[in-house]
Design a protein around this motif. Structure first.
Motif, PDB file in Angstrom:
ATOM      1  N   LEU A   1       0.818  -1.216   0.000  1.00 52.17           N
ATOM      2  CA  LEU A   1       0.000   0.000   0.000  1.00 52.17           C
ATOM      3  C   LEU A   1       0.848   1.261   0.000  1.00 52.17           C
ATOM      4  CD1 LEU A   1      -2.779  -1.113   2.448  1.00 52.17           C
ATOM      5  CD2 LEU A   1      -2.985  -0.751   0.021  1.00 52.17           C
ATOM      6  N   PHE A   2       2.045   1.177   0.612  1.00 50.77           N
ATOM      7  CA  PHE A   2       2.936   2.345   0.596  1.00 50.77           C
ATOM      8  C   PHE A   2       3.269   2.725  -0.845  1.00 50.77           C
ATOM      9  CE2 PHE A   2       7.112   4.345   0.866  1.00 50.77           C
ATOM     10  CZ  PHE A   2       6.859   5.313   1.817  1.00 50.77           C
ATOM     11  N   ALA A   3       3.648   1.702  -1.643  1.00 47.49           N
ATOM     12  CA  ALA A   3       3.969   1.967  -3.050  1.00 47.49           C
ATOM     13  C   ALA A   3       2.755   2.510  -3.787  1.00 47.49           C
ATOM     14  CB  ALA A   3       4.461   0.680  -3.717  1.00 47.49           C
ATOM     15  N   VAL A   4       1.563   1.975  -3.458  1.00 48.05           N
ATOM     16  CA  VAL A   4       0.346   2.436  -4.127  1.00 48.05           C
ATOM     17  C   VAL A   4       0.111   3.923  -3.842  1.00 48.05           C
ATOM     18  CG1 VAL A   4      -2.169   2.257  -4.070  1.00 48.05           C
ATOM     19  CG2 VAL A   4      -0.793   0.206  -4.232  1.00 48.05           C
ATOM     20  N   VAL A   5       0.314   4.316  -2.570  1.00 45.76           N
ATOM     21  CA  VAL A   5       0.062   5.719  -2.212  1.00 45.76           C
ATOM     22  C   VAL A   5       1.057   6.640  -2.896  1.00 45.76           C
ATOM     23  CG1 VAL A   5       0.086   7.333  -0.291  1.00 45.76           C
ATOM     24  CG2 VAL A   5      -1.087   5.177  -0.060  1.00 45.76           C
ATOM     25  N   ILE A   6       2.345   6.216  -2.949  1.00 43.69           N
ATOM     26  CA  ILE A   6       3.347   7.060  -3.603  1.00 43.69           C
ATOM     27  C   ILE A   6       3.056   7.161  -5.100  1.00 43.69           C
ATOM     28  CG2 ILE A   6       5.802   7.296  -4.122  1.00 43.69           C
ATOM     29  CD1 ILE A   6       5.016   7.913  -1.247  1.00 43.69           C
ATOM     30  N   LEU A   7       2.651   6.029  -5.710  1.00 47.16           N
ATOM     31  CA  LEU A   7       2.258   6.085  -7.122  1.00 47.16           C
ATOM     32  C   LEU A   7       1.064   7.016  -7.302  1.00 47.16           C
ATOM     33  CD1 LEU A   7       2.513   2.493  -8.609  1.00 47.16           C
ATOM     34  CD2 LEU A   7       3.738   4.518  -9.312  1.00 47.16           C
ATOM     35  N   GLY A   8       0.164   7.041  -6.322  1.00 36.50           N
ATOM     36  CA  GLY A   8      -0.948   7.973  -6.384  1.00 36.50           C
ATOM     37  C   GLY A   8      -0.469   9.416  -6.427  1.00 36.50           C
ATOM     38  N   GLY A   9       0.593   9.718  -5.644  1.00 37.74           N
ATOM     39  CA  GLY A   9       1.168  11.062  -5.686  1.00 37.74           C
ATOM     40  C   GLY A   9       1.745  11.382  -7.050  1.00 37.74           C
ATOM     41  N   ILE A  10       2.480  10.416  -7.633  1.00 40.23           N
ATOM     42  CA  ILE A  10       3.050  10.610  -8.979  1.00 40.23           C
ATOM     43  C   ILE A  10       1.929  10.859  -9.980  1.00 40.23           C
ATOM     44  CG2 ILE A  10       4.302   9.464 -10.838  1.00 40.23           C
ATOM     45  CD1 ILE A  10       5.828   7.931  -8.692  1.00 40.23           C
ATOM     46  N   TYR A  11       0.871  10.058  -9.846  1.00 42.08           N
ATOM     47  CA  TYR A  11      -0.293  10.190 -10.720  1.00 42.08           C
ATOM     48  C   TYR A  11      -0.865  11.602 -10.635  1.00 42.08           C
ATOM     49  CZ  TYR A  11      -5.153   9.495 -12.083  1.00 42.08           C
ATOM     50  OH  TYR A  11      -6.382   9.621 -12.651  1.00 42.08           O
ATOM     51  N   SER A  12      -0.963  12.143  -9.400  1.00 41.97           N
ATOM     52  CA  SER A  12      -1.538  13.475  -9.256  1.00 41.97           C
ATOM     53  C   SER A  12      -0.659  14.536  -9.906  1.00 41.97           C
ATOM     54  CB  SER A  12      -1.724  13.807  -7.775  1.00 41.97           C
ATOM     55  OG  SER A  12      -2.769  13.056  -7.248  1.00 41.97           O
ATOM     56  N   PHE A  13       0.676  14.363  -9.786  1.00 38.85           N
ATOM     57  CA  PHE A  13       1.560  15.333 -10.442  1.00 38.85           C
ATOM     58  C   PHE A  13       1.418  15.272 -11.961  1.00 38.85           C
ATOM     59  CE2 PHE A  13       4.215  16.074  -6.620  1.00 38.85           C
ATOM     60  CZ  PHE A  13       4.159  17.447  -6.691  1.00 38.85           C
ATOM     61  N   LEU A  14       1.306  14.042 -12.504  1.00 40.59           N
ATOM     62  CA  LEU A  14       1.099  13.911 -13.954  1.00 40.59           C
ATOM     63  C   LEU A  14      -0.212  14.569 -14.347  1.00 40.59           C
ATOM     64  CD1 LEU A  14       2.261  10.244 -14.533  1.00 40.59           C
ATOM     65  CD2 LEU A  14       3.334  12.294 -15.417  1.00 40.59           C
ATOM     66  N   MET A  15      -1.243  14.356 -13.512  1.00 41.05           N
ATOM     67  CA  MET A  15      -2.538  14.969 -13.798  1.00 41.05           C
ATOM     68  C   MET A  15      -2.409  16.490 -13.794  1.00 41.05           C
ATOM     69  SD  MET A  15      -5.633  14.607 -14.547  1.00 41.05           S
ATOM     70  CE  MET A  15      -6.840  13.388 -14.132  1.00 41.05           C
ATOM     71  N   ALA A  16      -1.645  17.038 -12.845  1.00 43.13           N
ATOM     72  CA  ALA A  16      -1.458  18.486 -12.795  1.00 43.13           C
ATOM     73  C   ALA A  16      -0.761  18.973 -14.066  1.00 43.13           C
ATOM     74  CB  ALA A  16      -0.662  18.866 -11.556  1.00 43.13           C
ATOM     75  N   SER A  17       0.240  18.209 -14.554  1.00 45.33           N
ATOM     76  CA  SER A  17       0.921  18.604 -15.783  1.00 45.33           C
ATOM     77  C   SER A  17      -0.042  18.592 -16.965  1.00 45.33           C
ATOM     78  CB  SER A  17       2.086  17.660 -16.068  1.00 45.33           C
ATOM     79  OG  SER A  17       2.817  17.424 -14.907  1.00 45.33           O
ATOM     80  N   VAL A  18      -0.885  17.560 -17.043  1.00 48.80           N
ATOM     81  CA  VAL A  18      -1.874  17.509 -18.125  1.00 48.80           C
ATOM     82  C   VAL A  18      -2.792  18.717 -18.043  1.00 48.80           C
ATOM     83  CG1 VAL A  18      -3.854  16.221 -18.986  1.00 48.80           C
ATOM     84  CG2 VAL A  18      -1.801  15.015 -18.340  1.00 48.80           C
ATOM     85  N   MET A  19      -3.166  19.112 -16.809  1.00 46.49           N
ATOM     86  CA  MET A  19      -4.063  20.264 -16.649  1.00 46.49           C
ATOM     87  C   MET A  19      -3.410  21.541 -17.152  1.00 46.49           C
ATOM     88  SD  MET A  19      -5.591  19.341 -12.974  1.00 46.49           S
ATOM     89  CE  MET A  19      -6.946  18.207 -12.789  1.00 46.49           C
ATOM     90  N   ILE A  20      -2.085  21.669 -16.950  1.00 45.80           N
ATOM     91  CA  ILE A  20      -1.407  22.853 -17.486  1.00 45.80           C
ATOM     92  C   ILE A  20      -1.479  22.834 -19.010  1.00 45.80           C
ATOM     93  CG2 ILE A  20       0.862  23.920 -17.795  1.00 45.80           C
ATOM     94  CD1 ILE A  20       1.438  23.329 -14.935  1.00 45.80           C
ATOM     95  N   MET A  21      -1.296  21.641 -19.607  1.00 44.72           N
ATOM     96  CA  MET A  21      -1.407  21.537 -21.067  1.00 44.72           C
ATOM     97  C   MET A  21      -2.807  21.927 -21.537  1.00 44.72           C
ATOM     98  SD  MET A  21       1.535  20.724 -21.762  1.00 44.72           S
ATOM     99  CE  MET A  21       1.330  20.639 -23.528  1.00 44.72           C
ATOM    100  N   LEU A  22      -3.821  21.669 -20.696  1.00 43.67           N
ATOM    101  CA  LEU A  22      -5.205  22.007 -21.063  1.00 43.67           C
ATOM    102  C   LEU A  22      -5.563  23.431 -20.656  1.00 43.67           C
ATOM    103  CD1 LEU A  22      -6.956  18.678 -20.006  1.00 43.67           C
ATOM    104  CD2 LEU A  22      -6.473  19.443 -22.311  1.00 43.67           C
ATOM    105  N   ASP A  23      -4.569  24.258 -20.322  1.00 43.10           N
ATOM    106  CA  ASP A  23      -4.747  25.672 -19.969  1.00 43.10           C
ATOM    107  C   ASP A  23      -5.452  25.876 -18.638  1.00 43.10           C
ATOM    108  OD1 ASP A  23      -3.506  26.436 -22.213  1.00 43.10           O
ATOM    109  OD2 ASP A  23      -5.301  26.892 -23.354  1.00 43.10           O
ATOM    110  N   ALA A  24      -5.604  24.828 -17.837  1.00 39.65           N
ATOM    111  CA  ALA A  24      -6.292  24.995 -16.552  1.00 39.65           C
ATOM    112  C   ALA A  24      -5.252  25.186 -15.464  1.00 39.65           C
ATOM    113  CB  ALA A  24      -7.158  23.780 -16.268  1.00 39.65           C
ATOM    114  N   VAL A  25      -4.628  26.381 -15.424  1.00 39.96           N
ATOM    115  CA  VAL A  25      -3.496  26.583 -14.519  1.00 39.96           C
ATOM    116  C   VAL A  25      -3.925  26.607 -13.052  1.00 39.96           C
ATOM    117  CG1 VAL A  25      -1.844  27.651 -16.062  1.00 39.96           C
ATOM    118  CG2 VAL A  25      -3.670  29.023 -15.111  1.00 39.96           C
ATOM    119  N   ASP A  26      -5.103  27.207 -12.776  1.00 42.52           N
ATOM    120  CA  ASP A  26      -5.559  27.261 -11.379  1.00 42.52           C
ATOM    121  C   ASP A  26      -5.827  25.857 -10.855  1.00 42.52           C
ATOM    122  OD1 ASP A  26      -6.619  30.419 -11.275  1.00 42.52           O
ATOM    123  OD2 ASP A  26      -6.703  29.442 -13.213  1.00 42.52           O
ATOM    124  N   VAL A  27      -6.488  25.056 -11.724  1.00 39.94           N
ATOM    125  CA  VAL A  27      -6.818  23.690 -11.320  1.00 39.94           C
ATOM    126  C   VAL A  27      -5.533  22.886 -11.126  1.00 39.94           C
ATOM    127  CG1 VAL A  27      -8.284  21.742 -11.848  1.00 39.94           C
ATOM    128  CG2 VAL A  27      -8.844  23.953 -12.767  1.00 39.94           C
TER     129      VAL A  27
END
Lengths: 121, 188
Positions: free
Chosen positions: B20-46
């Motif tokens: 579960l530790f690895a799962v949670v850390i991967l979840g953090g990585i996932y959120s950072f990737l999601m944030a990068s995708v959001m910047i590509m979609l012009d949603a900087v605040d989000v």
């Protein structure tokens, strides 16, 4: 060529669908409660992607008004998703607090073990 | 597209791993990737919110829960065939639905024809806020945002109530739990 165009047009949607069903699968198939909550947050974030994708205009910029730009992406999905993220963390925090309490009462966070102990008690 | 593919790979990791530790850390990585995708979609605040809330606070909350509970997931007793079937059927239905959606990045999409141009044109005149996301969130839809804060407040109270009745036998644990609750309060 048409298939490639279709892929580019809908790649975001398809990845969002994949993330969504992955979250759904984790929530339904896994008995561990922390894992279930991770699955729930996967499901939630896939919805963010579905909402934000149509708001983007190619060649547009972030919706912060300035004289240098004329084309802006749609700000409304951004507002909705800001709300959704904050409400999402509230539900996750509440779920995790429940998990902590369940672990205290039953000594386990696995669904099957909890059901067994519940029948005994 | 690369980021989205990476996100799909990380998701496969989240589904398959049992630690579960690895799962949670991967979840953090996932959120950072999601944030990068959001910047590509012009949603900087989000993107900023997702990076701080999704990758930051929720990872911390999850790790705190793991500290108070267990790190390993046991093998599931049931076969995963039925959930897999449900997931595949759902995916099929949703992908069938996406065929009708407007193509990515199209300025003629329905979403851009309705009230969005009004906000973009009148935001400066009516609220004198250049960031349209801020002006809609805090000015046009201020009451909705107030309602949202009430939701967070309620959740904060519920978390406090749940963790307050904990047995004092595990003293350091309950301190950690209190610290967690305190940390998430200012988010409201």
């Amino acid at each position: 060529m048409a298939a490639l165009q279709e892929l580019v047009n809908h790649y975001n949607h398809w990845i969002a669908v994949f993330l969504m069903v992955a979250g759904l699968y984790v929530v339904v198939a896994r008995g561990n409660m922390v894992k279930k909550l991770v699955g729930l947050s996967l499901f939630q974030t896939s919805v963010y992607l579905i909402y934000l994708t149509p708001g983007k205009i190619i060649g547009g910029t972030a919706p912060i008004l300035s004289d240098e730009f004329t084309v802006y992406s749609n700000p409304l999905p951004h507002v909705l998703i800001l709300t959704a993220i904050v409400v999402g963390i509230a539900t996750i925090a509440l779920g995790l607090a429940l998990v902590v309490r369940i672990n205290e009462a039953f000594g386990s966070i696995e669904e099957d073990e909890i059901f067994e102990k519940d029948v005994e008690a | 597209m690369v980021l989205l593919t990476l996100m799909a790979i990380v998701t496969i990791g989240v589904v398959r791993l049992r630690n579960l530790f690895a799962v949670v850390i991967l979840g953090g990585i996932y959120s950072f990737l999601m944030a990068s995708v959001m910047i590509m979609l012009d949603a900087v605040d989000v993107a900023m919110t997702e990076a701080s809330v999704g990758a930051g606070i929720s990872t911390v909350l999850m790790l705190g829960t793991l500290y108070l509970t267990k790190m390993e997931e046991t093998r599931p007793a049931h076969t995963p065939l039925l959930p897999l079937f449900v997931a595949v059927v759902t995916a099929g239905g949703l992908i069938y639905g996406t065929i009708d959606l407007p193509p990515f990045g199209d300025a003629a999409g329905i979403i851009h024809q309705h009230v969005a141009p009004h906000y973009l044109q009148n935001s400066i005149v009516e609220t004198s806020v250049p960031n349209v996301v801020t002006s809609v969130l805090a000015s046009y839809r201020g009451f909705d945002t107030l309602g949202e804060t009430v939701v967070i407040f309620t959740a904060g109270i519920a978390v406090l109530l749940l963790l307050k009745g904990r047995r004092p036998a595990s003293e350091p644990d309950s301190n950690a739990a209190k610290a967690r609750s305190r940390r998430r309060r200012p988010k409201a």
